[in-house]
Design an enzyme around this catalytic site. Structure first.
Site, PDB file in Angstrom:
ATOM      1  N   LYS A  13       0.842  -1.210   0.000  1.00  0.00           N
ATOM      2  CA  LYS A  13       0.000   0.000   0.000  1.00  0.00           C
ATOM      3  C   LYS A  13       0.878   1.261   0.000  1.00  0.00           C
ATOM      4  CE  LYS A  13      -2.117  -1.121   3.854  1.00  0.00           C
ATOM      5  NZ  LYS A  13      -1.419  -2.397   4.149  1.00  0.00           N
ATOM      6  N   ARG A  88      -9.888   1.054   8.246  1.00  0.00           N
ATOM      7  CA  ARG A  88      -9.378  -0.278   8.559  1.00  0.00           C
ATOM      8  C   ARG A  88     -10.374  -1.097   9.347  1.00  0.00           C
ATOM      9  NH1 ARG A  88      -3.820   0.424   8.440  1.00  0.00           N
ATOM     10  NH2 ARG A  88      -2.501  -1.149   9.258  1.00  0.00           N
ATOM     11  N   ARG A 127      11.744  -5.293   4.753  1.00  0.00           N
ATOM     12  CA  ARG A 127      11.398  -3.877   4.519  1.00  0.00           C
ATOM     13  C   ARG A 127      12.343  -2.931   5.264  1.00  0.00           C
ATOM     14  NH1 ARG A 127       5.483  -1.791   5.447  1.00  0.00           N
ATOM     15  NH2 ARG A 127       5.773  -2.750   7.491  1.00  0.00           N
ATOM     16  N   ARG A 159      11.079  -1.204  10.831  1.00  0.00           N
ATOM     17  CA  ARG A 159       9.965  -0.914  11.732  1.00  0.00           C
ATOM     18  C   ARG A 159       9.888  -1.911  12.879  1.00  0.00           C
ATOM     19  NH1 ARG A 159       4.700   0.265   8.067  1.00  0.00           N
ATOM     20  NH2 ARG A 159       3.787  -0.997   9.746  1.00  0.00           N
ATOM     21  N   ARG A 170      -0.583  -9.171  13.042  1.00  0.00           N
ATOM     22  CA  ARG A 170      -1.194  -8.123  12.203  1.00  0.00           C
ATOM     23  C   ARG A 170      -2.035  -8.750  11.093  1.00  0.00           C
ATOM     24  NH1 ARG A 170       4.017  -5.239  10.644  1.00  0.00           N
ATOM     25  NH2 ARG A 170       2.771  -4.074   9.151  1.00  0.00           N
TER      26      ARG A 170
HETATM   27  P1  AP5 Z   1       4.775  -1.623   1.885  1.00  0.00           P
HETATM   28  O1  AP5 Z   1       4.432  -0.778   0.707  1.00  0.00           O
HETATM   29  O2  AP5 Z   1       5.520  -1.002   3.000  1.00  0.00           O
HETATM   30  O3  AP5 Z   1       3.472  -2.395   2.404  1.00  0.00           O
HETATM   31  P2  AP5 Z   1       2.168  -1.853   3.143  1.00  0.00           P
HETATM   32  O4  AP5 Z   1       0.984  -2.461   2.500  1.00  0.00           O
HETATM   33  O5  AP5 Z   1       2.191  -0.359   3.247  1.00  0.00           O
HETATM   34  O6  AP5 Z   1       2.394  -2.538   4.545  1.00  0.00           O
HETATM   35  P3  AP5 Z   1       2.314  -1.938   6.016  1.00  0.00           P
HETATM   36  O7  AP5 Z   1       3.016  -2.918   6.910  1.00  0.00           O
HETATM   37  O8  AP5 Z   1       2.782  -0.514   6.039  1.00  0.00           O
HETATM   38  O9  AP5 Z   1       0.828  -1.987   6.265  1.00  0.00           O
HETATM   39  P4  AP5 Z   1       0.136  -2.019   7.602  1.00  0.00           P
HETATM   40  O10 AP5 Z   1      -1.232  -1.815   7.152  1.00  0.00           O
HETATM   41  O11 AP5 Z   1       0.387  -3.215   8.423  1.00  0.00           O
HETATM   42  O12 AP5 Z   1       0.869  -0.844   8.449  1.00  0.00           O
HETATM   43  P5  AP5 Z   1       0.492   0.676   8.697  1.00  0.00           P
HETATM   44  O13 AP5 Z   1       1.733   1.458   8.691  1.00  0.00           O
HETATM   45  O14 AP5 Z   1      -0.622   1.095   7.835  1.00  0.00           O
HETATM   46  O15 AP5 Z   1       5.609  -2.869   1.309  1.00  0.00           O
HETATM   47  C1  AP5 Z   1       6.175  -3.840   2.175  1.00  0.00           C
HETATM   48  C2  AP5 Z   1       7.563  -4.287   1.658  1.00  0.00           C
HETATM   49  O16 AP5 Z   1       7.390  -4.983   0.434  1.00  0.00           O
HETATM   50  C3  AP5 Z   1       8.532  -3.140   1.370  1.00  0.00           C
HETATM   51  O17 AP5 Z   1       9.832  -3.507   1.740  1.00  0.00           O
HETATM   52  C4  AP5 Z   1       8.445  -2.956  -0.155  1.00  0.00           C
HETATM   53  O18 AP5 Z   1       9.667  -2.466  -0.689  1.00  0.00           O
HETATM   54  C5  AP5 Z   1       8.153  -4.382  -0.602  1.00  0.00           C
HETATM   55  N1  AP5 Z   1       7.323  -4.419  -1.812  1.00  0.00           N
HETATM   56  C6  AP5 Z   1       6.222  -3.675  -2.090  1.00  0.00           C
HETATM   57  N2  AP5 Z   1       5.708  -4.007  -3.292  1.00  0.00           N
HETATM   58  C7  AP5 Z   1       6.502  -5.003  -3.769  1.00  0.00           C
HETATM   59  C8  AP5 Z   1       6.491  -5.787  -4.966  1.00  0.00           C
HETATM   60  N3  AP5 Z   1       5.571  -5.587  -5.920  1.00  0.00           N
HETATM   61  N4  AP5 Z   1       7.441  -6.739  -5.109  1.00  0.00           N
HETATM   62  C9  AP5 Z   1       8.378  -6.930  -4.150  1.00  0.00           C
HETATM   63  N5  AP5 Z   1       8.453  -6.212  -3.014  1.00  0.00           N
HETATM   64  C10 AP5 Z   1       7.515  -5.274  -2.825  1.00  0.00           C
HETATM   65  O19 AP5 Z   1      -0.049   0.597  10.197  1.00  0.00           O
HETATM   66  C11 AP5 Z   1       0.811   0.324  11.264  1.00  0.00           C
HETATM   67  C12 AP5 Z   1       0.030   0.311  12.569  1.00  0.00           C
HETATM   68  O20 AP5 Z   1      -0.559   1.606  12.798  1.00  0.00           O
HETATM   69  C13 AP5 Z   1      -1.153  -0.666  12.625  1.00  0.00           C
HETATM   70  O21 AP5 Z   1      -0.736  -1.964  12.988  1.00  0.00           O
HETATM   71  C14 AP5 Z   1      -2.026   0.003  13.684  1.00  0.00           C
HETATM   72  O22 AP5 Z   1      -1.542  -0.240  14.987  1.00  0.00           O
HETATM   73  C15 AP5 Z   1      -1.855   1.483  13.380  1.00  0.00           C
HETATM   74  N6  AP5 Z   1      -2.860   1.969  12.407  1.00  0.00           N
HETATM   75  C16 AP5 Z   1      -2.631   2.477  11.162  1.00  0.00           C
HETATM   76  N7  AP5 Z   1      -3.783   2.820  10.564  1.00  0.00           N
HETATM   77  C17 AP5 Z   1      -4.785   2.530  11.432  1.00  0.00           C
HETATM   78  C18 AP5 Z   1      -6.201   2.629  11.387  1.00  0.00           C
HETATM   79  N8  AP5 Z   1      -6.843   3.100  10.295  1.00  0.00           N
HETATM   80  N9  AP5 Z   1      -6.909   2.229  12.471  1.00  0.00           N
HETATM   81  C19 AP5 Z   1      -6.294   1.763  13.571  1.00  0.00           C
HETATM   82  N10 AP5 Z   1      -4.955   1.612  13.687  1.00  0.00           N
HETATM   83  C20 AP5 Z   1      -4.199   1.997  12.628  1.00  0.00           C
HETATM   84 MG    MG Z   2       2.428   1.039   4.806  1.00  0.00          MG
END
Ligand code: AP5
Ligand code: MG
Length: 216
Positions: A13, A88, A127, A159, A170
């Site tokens: 994402k 979410r 990552r 992270r 997660r």
């Molecule tokens: P990346 O693009 O970083 O993946 P992502 O989908 O953004 O994954 P996240 O871990 O950031 O999502 P998340 O939803 O768990 O965390 P968030 O920060 O939102 O890609 C991952 C890796 O893969 C990278 O190394 C990239 O280079 C690689 N990659 C990407 N595409 C690729 C491809 N095509 N081929 C190969 N490699 C590839 O949330 C974190 C925390 O915040 C949550 O756990 C929660 O506690 C809180 N939080 C955030 N939003 C909310 C909400 N709305 N409500 C409640 N709590 C929330």
């Molecule tokens: Mg992310």
């Protein structure tokens, strides 16, 4: 264009959001990034969020919604935005819908990035994120042997919630609390699924192909 990206942790994402938002000239709003900035800044919001994030649990809806409401009220979000990581939960989605309606706005499209659990664990284990510009890298797929961002020279970090055990939790949280959104948005008739496997640029191209007809 008002766009939401959904998909499990590690689906890409954040990676796709940076390219799609710049393609469409709209701000990328990532709740995870905003929480992490608050954690590093030592704010009250950051201290609260950290207790949930470290476990891989969701931050309570009311806290997250208030934060997003403030962000979406800013000037740069008035003509469009890309939300990454919000909503979410179904209550977050319902409140977003009502909030936008009050402002005379609505979502144009929800893009679901589809990828399996095994690939997610592989992606998150490698990552790295730039502490300066926020750009996302992968040690294996981007062949990153050093801890320096090729885009800006900043230092890369791993992270805290990317430990394998936390990643598995997660994924469970995603299945229980976030996956029901897929049905919610399918019922609203604004959901499109994109295969998020394969090279990053190919995924961006697939995503842009789905988005363009709505981009006006
Ligand atoms: P990346 O693009 O970083 O993946 P992502 O989908 O953004 O994954 P996240 O871990 O950031 O999502 P998340 O939803 O768990 O965390 P968030 O920060 O939102 O890609 C991952 C890796 O893969 C990278 O190394 C990239 O280079 C690689 N990659 C990407 N595409 C690729 C491809 N095509 N081929 C190969 N490699 C590839 O949330 C974190 C925390 O915040 C949550 O756990 C929660 O506690 C809180 N939080 C955030 N939003 C909310 C909400 N709305 N409500 C409640 N709590 C929330
Ligand atoms: Mg992310």
């Amino acid at each position: 264009m008002r766009l939401v990206l959904v998909g499990p942790p590690g689906a890409g994402k954040g990676t796709q959001a940076q390219f799609i938002a710049s393609n469409l000239s709209i701000p990328k709003i990532s709740t995870g990034d905003i929480f992490r900035a608050n954690v590093s800044g030592g704010t009250e919001l950051g201290k609260l969020a950290k207790t949930y994030m470290d476990r891989g649990d969701l931050v309570p809806d009311e806290v997250t919604i208030a934060m997003v409401r403030d962000r979406l009220s800013e000037d740069d979000a008035q003509d469009g935005f890309l939300l990454d990581g919000f909503p979410r939960t179904v209550p977050q989605a319902e409140i977003l819908r009502d909030m936008l309606k009050d402002w005379g706005q609505k979502l144009d499209l929800v893009l679901e990035l589809v990828v399996d659990d095994e690939e997610v664990v592989r992606r998150l284990a490698g990552r790295r994120t730039c502490s300066q510009c926020g750009r996302i890298w992968h040690v294996e797929f981007d062949d990153k042997r050093d801890d320096v961002c090729d885009a800006c020279g900043g230092t890369l970090f791993q992270r805290d919630d990317d430990k394998e055990e936390t990643v598995r939790h997660r994924l469970e949280v995603y299945q229980q609390q976030t996956a029901p959104l897929i049905r919610f948005y399918a019922d609203e008739d604004i959901l499109v699924g994109v295969d998020a496997t394969g090279p990053v640029e190919e995924v961006t191209q697939r995503a842009m192909k789905e988005i363009r007809p709505y981009a006006g």
